[in-house]
Design a protein around this motif. Structure first.
Motif, PDB file in Angstrom:
ATOM      1  N   TYR A  85       0.804  -1.224   0.000  1.00 22.35           N
ATOM      2  CA  TYR A  85       0.000   0.000   0.000  1.00 22.35           C
ATOM      3  C   TYR A  85       0.836   1.273   0.000  1.00 22.35           C
ATOM      4  O   TYR A  85       0.282   2.366   0.086  1.00 22.35           O
ATOM      5  CB  TYR A  85      -0.974  -0.025   1.187  1.00 22.35           C
ATOM      6  CG  TYR A  85      -1.993  -1.121   1.043  1.00 22.35           C
ATOM      7  CD1 TYR A  85      -3.113  -0.951   0.221  1.00 22.35           C
ATOM      8  CD2 TYR A  85      -1.826  -2.351   1.671  1.00 22.35           C
ATOM      9  CE1 TYR A  85      -4.037  -1.956   0.051  1.00 22.35           C
ATOM     10  CE2 TYR A  85      -2.751  -3.372   1.504  1.00 22.35           C
ATOM     11  CZ  TYR A  85      -3.853  -3.176   0.697  1.00 22.35           C
ATOM     12  OH  TYR A  85      -4.768  -4.182   0.520  1.00 22.35           O
ATOM     13  N   VAL A  87       3.095   2.680   2.126  1.00 21.70           N
ATOM     14  CA  VAL A  87       3.152   3.523   3.314  1.00 21.70           C
ATOM     15  C   VAL A  87       4.449   3.257   4.076  1.00 21.70           C
ATOM     16  O   VAL A  87       5.058   2.190   3.929  1.00 21.70           O
ATOM     17  CB  VAL A  87       1.941   3.287   4.248  1.00 21.70           C
ATOM     18  CG1 VAL A  87       0.640   3.574   3.521  1.00 21.70           C
ATOM     19  CG2 VAL A  87       1.933   1.856   4.798  1.00 21.70           C
ATOM     20  N   VAL A  92       3.212   5.393   9.946  1.00 23.15           N
ATOM     21  CA  VAL A  92       1.782   5.333   9.672  1.00 23.15           C
ATOM     22  C   VAL A  92       0.992   5.608  10.948  1.00 23.15           C
ATOM     23  O   VAL A  92       1.348   5.163  12.041  1.00 23.15           O
ATOM     24  CB  VAL A  92       1.407   3.962   9.062  1.00 23.15           C
ATOM     25  CG1 VAL A  92       1.631   2.832  10.052  1.00 23.15           C
ATOM     26  CG2 VAL A  92      -0.037   3.955   8.574  1.00 23.15           C
ATOM     27  N   THR A  96      -5.055   4.694  10.343  1.00 25.78           N
ATOM     28  CA  THR A  96      -4.695   4.081   9.067  1.00 25.78           C
ATOM     29  C   THR A  96      -4.138   2.682   9.282  1.00 25.78           C
ATOM     30  O   THR A  96      -4.430   1.762   8.516  1.00 25.78           O
ATOM     31  CB  THR A  96      -3.673   4.957   8.325  1.00 25.78           C
ATOM     32  OG1 THR A  96      -4.247   6.234   8.074  1.00 25.78           O
ATOM     33  CG2 THR A  96      -3.275   4.330   6.998  1.00 25.78           C
ATOM     34  N   SER A  97      -3.364   2.491  10.353  1.00 22.22           N
ATOM     35  CA  SER A  97      -2.825   1.155  10.625  1.00 22.22           C
ATOM     36  C   SER A  97      -3.948   0.158  10.873  1.00 22.22           C
ATOM     37  O   SER A  97      -3.892  -0.989  10.416  1.00 22.22           O
ATOM     38  CB  SER A  97      -1.866   1.191  11.825  1.00 22.22           C
ATOM     39  OG  SER A  97      -2.554   1.233  13.066  1.00 22.22           O
ATOM     40  N   TYR A  99      -7.002   0.207   9.656  1.00 21.71           N
ATOM     41  CA  TYR A  99      -7.671  -0.155   8.398  1.00 21.71           C
ATOM     42  C   TYR A  99      -6.771  -1.008   7.510  1.00 21.71           C
ATOM     43  O   TYR A  99      -7.230  -1.980   6.904  1.00 21.71           O
ATOM     44  CB  TYR A  99      -8.125   1.091   7.640  1.00 21.71           C
ATOM     45  CG  TYR A  99      -8.763   0.735   6.314  1.00 21.71           C
ATOM     46  CD1 TYR A  99      -9.961   0.029   6.276  1.00 21.71           C
ATOM     47  CD2 TYR A  99      -8.148   1.052   5.105  1.00 21.71           C
ATOM     48  CE1 TYR A  99     -10.539  -0.339   5.074  1.00 21.71           C
ATOM     49  CE2 TYR A  99      -8.724   0.688   3.904  1.00 21.71           C
ATOM     50  CZ  TYR A  99      -9.921  -0.010   3.893  1.00 21.71           C
ATOM     51  OH  TYR A  99     -10.484  -0.387   2.701  1.00 21.71           O
ATOM     52  N   LEU A 100      -5.488  -0.682   7.436  1.00 21.68           N
ATOM     53  CA  LEU A 100      -4.575  -1.487   6.619  1.00 21.68           C
ATOM     54  C   LEU A 100      -4.527  -2.926   7.127  1.00 21.68           C
ATOM     55  O   LEU A 100      -4.549  -3.882   6.340  1.00 21.68           O
ATOM     56  CB  LEU A 100      -3.174  -0.880   6.637  1.00 21.68           C
ATOM     57  CG  LEU A 100      -2.953   0.347   5.766  1.00 21.68           C
ATOM     58  CD1 LEU A 100      -1.578   0.954   6.047  1.00 21.68           C
ATOM     59  CD2 LEU A 100      -3.069  -0.010   4.285  1.00 21.68           C
ATOM     60  N   GLU A 124      -4.573  11.356   6.466  1.00 18.75           N
ATOM     61  CA  GLU A 124      -3.797  10.192   6.041  1.00 18.75           C
ATOM     62  C   GLU A 124      -4.698   9.063   5.564  1.00 18.75           C
ATOM     63  O   GLU A 124      -4.475   8.463   4.504  1.00 18.75           O
ATOM     64  CB  GLU A 124      -2.918   9.709   7.193  1.00 18.75           C
ATOM     65  CG  GLU A 124      -2.062   8.504   6.847  1.00 18.75           C
ATOM     66  CD  GLU A 124      -1.332   7.947   8.052  1.00 18.75           C
ATOM     67  OE1 GLU A 124      -0.109   7.707   7.949  1.00 18.75           O
ATOM     68  OE2 GLU A 124      -1.981   7.747   9.110  1.00 18.75           O
ATOM     69  N   LEU A 125      -5.731   8.758   6.338  1.00 22.18           N
ATOM     70  CA  LEU A 125      -6.639   7.679   5.950  1.00 22.18           C
ATOM     71  C   LEU A 125      -7.433   8.069   4.713  1.00 22.18           C
ATOM     72  O   LEU A 125      -7.664   7.234   3.818  1.00 22.18           O
ATOM     73  CB  LEU A 125      -7.587   7.338   7.095  1.00 22.18           C
ATOM     74  CG  LEU A 125      -8.599   6.223   6.804  1.00 22.18           C
ATOM     75  CD1 LEU A 125      -7.905   4.933   6.385  1.00 22.18           C
ATOM     76  CD2 LEU A 125      -9.512   5.989   8.007  1.00 22.18           C
ATOM     77  N   LEU A 128      -5.335   7.419   1.719  1.00 22.64           N
ATOM     78  CA  LEU A 128      -5.242   5.988   1.423  1.00 22.64           C
ATOM     79  C   LEU A 128      -6.526   5.489   0.774  1.00 22.64           C
ATOM     80  O   LEU A 128      -6.491   4.786  -0.247  1.00 22.64           O
ATOM     81  CB  LEU A 128      -4.966   5.207   2.707  1.00 22.64           C
ATOM     82  CG  LEU A 128      -4.976   3.685   2.546  1.00 22.64           C
ATOM     83  CD1 LEU A 128      -3.760   3.221   1.760  1.00 22.64           C
ATOM     84  CD2 LEU A 128      -5.035   2.991   3.902  1.00 22.64           C
ATOM     85  N   THR A 146     -11.198  16.257   4.443  1.00 22.55           N
ATOM     86  CA  THR A 146     -11.243  14.834   4.090  1.00 22.55           C
ATOM     87  C   THR A 146     -12.497  14.467   3.298  1.00 22.55           C
ATOM     88  O   THR A 146     -12.447  13.604   2.424  1.00 22.55           O
ATOM     89  CB  THR A 146     -11.164  13.957   5.353  1.00 22.55           C
ATOM     90  OG1 THR A 146     -12.233  14.308   6.250  1.00 22.55           O
ATOM     91  CG2 THR A 146      -9.831  14.148   6.058  1.00 22.55           C
TER      92      THR A 146
END
Length: 385
Positions: A85, A87, A92, A96-97, A99-100, A124-125, A128, A146
């Motif tokens: 992805y 990152v 990160v 976001t972590s 969701y990843l 950040e999210l 992504l 956002t």
């Protein structure tokens, strides 16, 4: 709220209305939801809210067809996920972590998912989400800018929904099926550490307890029968909607093996030609791991690689899979036979949470003792339909 259509496009007339006048759990910020979009949003939001509450960390889920493909709380992002992805795994953010890690549990199924997060979406999210194949997101809020980033996705059709954290659902819920209305008390017993107090064999570590609690929160919003494998605050494999529980166990176990084998050096060394899309790389990695390529697939994979790759041998697979351990296993219903434990053991499981109460519960306990697996009986069934 007008919906684009019902479960299928031919069901053109579809609407939704709040049970209590003026009280809605979610609002549409951008886009036009379908019936399934709304089901995904409502179920995934409840999952991440409950997981975040019980574990005290941001939570995320990747939903498809009203069940999670993956779910996770914030935590370390490994090199494989970070590389796919694009990152920096050391920088990160927490949301976001989460969701990843949720999306990487079953990235093939998460293609075109509905995302849910327990905290407001940050820049950040949003960035992504703007570059992965995702159909929508639900969150309790959105940082400035956002919504504009997300609304530009899918030619303005990306679905953005905001959940009301203060909403309290009614004590009873109802649905209509074929002219019959069914009403029941809402299942509002909280997922809590107390559910794991009855440890019938072994010793439950704090890390295993957290993983089992995440698993129970996931199962509450997964179509039954269902089981899930969890490790390090992230699901590795979820088996949903099977008529046989052991089939759920085997299906989710196969997904867990695939997740682990994607970390094998031979898979990480696959050299794709420039221009091969992320999702195509993911799909080829999974098919390479599964090992039953058709002649057509073998030819197309060869064309996608800049350097030929030898197949993984059974010995390589076995050696790598034997290294997977510390996996937690949760079941939404009682394990009816010891075969579920035997299969779970093959996928690195060292702790299990299940309701208990089966006529063969003693056999299940004996199997756990035999394999050195810690067993906690929750006394709580979590069927979801």
């Amino acid at each position: 709220m007008e919906l684009r259509y019902g479960i299928n496009p031919q069901q053109r007339e579809a609407t939704t209305a709040p049970v209590a006048s003026g009280s809605r759990p979610v609002r549409v910020v951008n886009g036009s939801p379908s019936y399934i979009n709304l089901l995904d949003a409502l179920n995934s939001w409840q999952l991440v809210r409950e997981a975040s509450r019980v574990l005290g960390r941001p939570a995320a889920a990747s939903f498809k067809h009203v069940s999670p493909a993956g779910a996770a709380v914030a935590g370390p992002v490994d090199e494989v996920t970070a590389g796919l992805y694009g990152v920096d795994r050391d920088r990160v953010g927490a949301l976001t972590s989460a969701y990843l890690r949720a999306r990487d549990a079953d990235p093939k199924s998460s293609y075109g998912d509905f995302a849910a997060v327990s905290r407001p979406v940050d820049a950040e999210l949003a960035e992504l989400l703007s570059r992965v194949v995702c159909d929508g997101v639900i969150a309790p809020g959105f940082a400035p800018g956002t919504v504009a980033t997300l609304s530009a996705k899918k030619r303005g059709r990306f679905l953005v929904m905001e959940a009301d954290e203060s909403f309290t659902p009614p004590s009873h819920e109802a649905r209509e099926v074929y002219g019959v209305r069914l009403t029941q008390q809402r299942d509002d017993l909280p997922i809590s550490p107390a559910l794991l107090d009855d440890v019938v064999c072994g010793a439950l570590t704090p890390a295993a307890a957290e993983d089992l609690l995440l698993g129970l929160a996931v199962l509450r919003y997964t179509q039954s029968n269902s089981v899930c494998y969890v490790r390090g605050g992230a699901t590795l494999g979820i088996g949903a909607g099977q008529q046989s529980r052991v089939d759920c166990t085997r299906l989710a176990g196969a997904k867990t093996d695939t997740w682990w084998l994607r970390r094998h050096p031979a898979v990480r060394a696959l050299a794709f030609r420039p221009g091969i899309r992320r999702q195509d790389r993911i799909n080829w990695q999974i098919r390479f791991v599964e090992g039953d390529l058709t002649p057509d697939e073998r030819a197309r994979l060869s064309g996608a690689l800049s350097v030929p790759a030898p197949d993984l041998t059974d010995e390589q697979r076995g050696e790598w899979l034997a290294e997977l351990t510390g996996v937690a296993f949760a079941s939404d219903g009682a394990l009816p036979f010891r075969d579920n434990v035997d299969h779970a053991h093959r996928h690195g499981v060292t702790s299990i949470a299940e309701p208990g109460g089966s006529i063969r519960s003693t056999d299940v306990e004996d199997a756990c003792r035999e394999h050195g697996i810690t067993l906690a009986r929750t006394g709580l069934r979590l069927f979801h339909h």
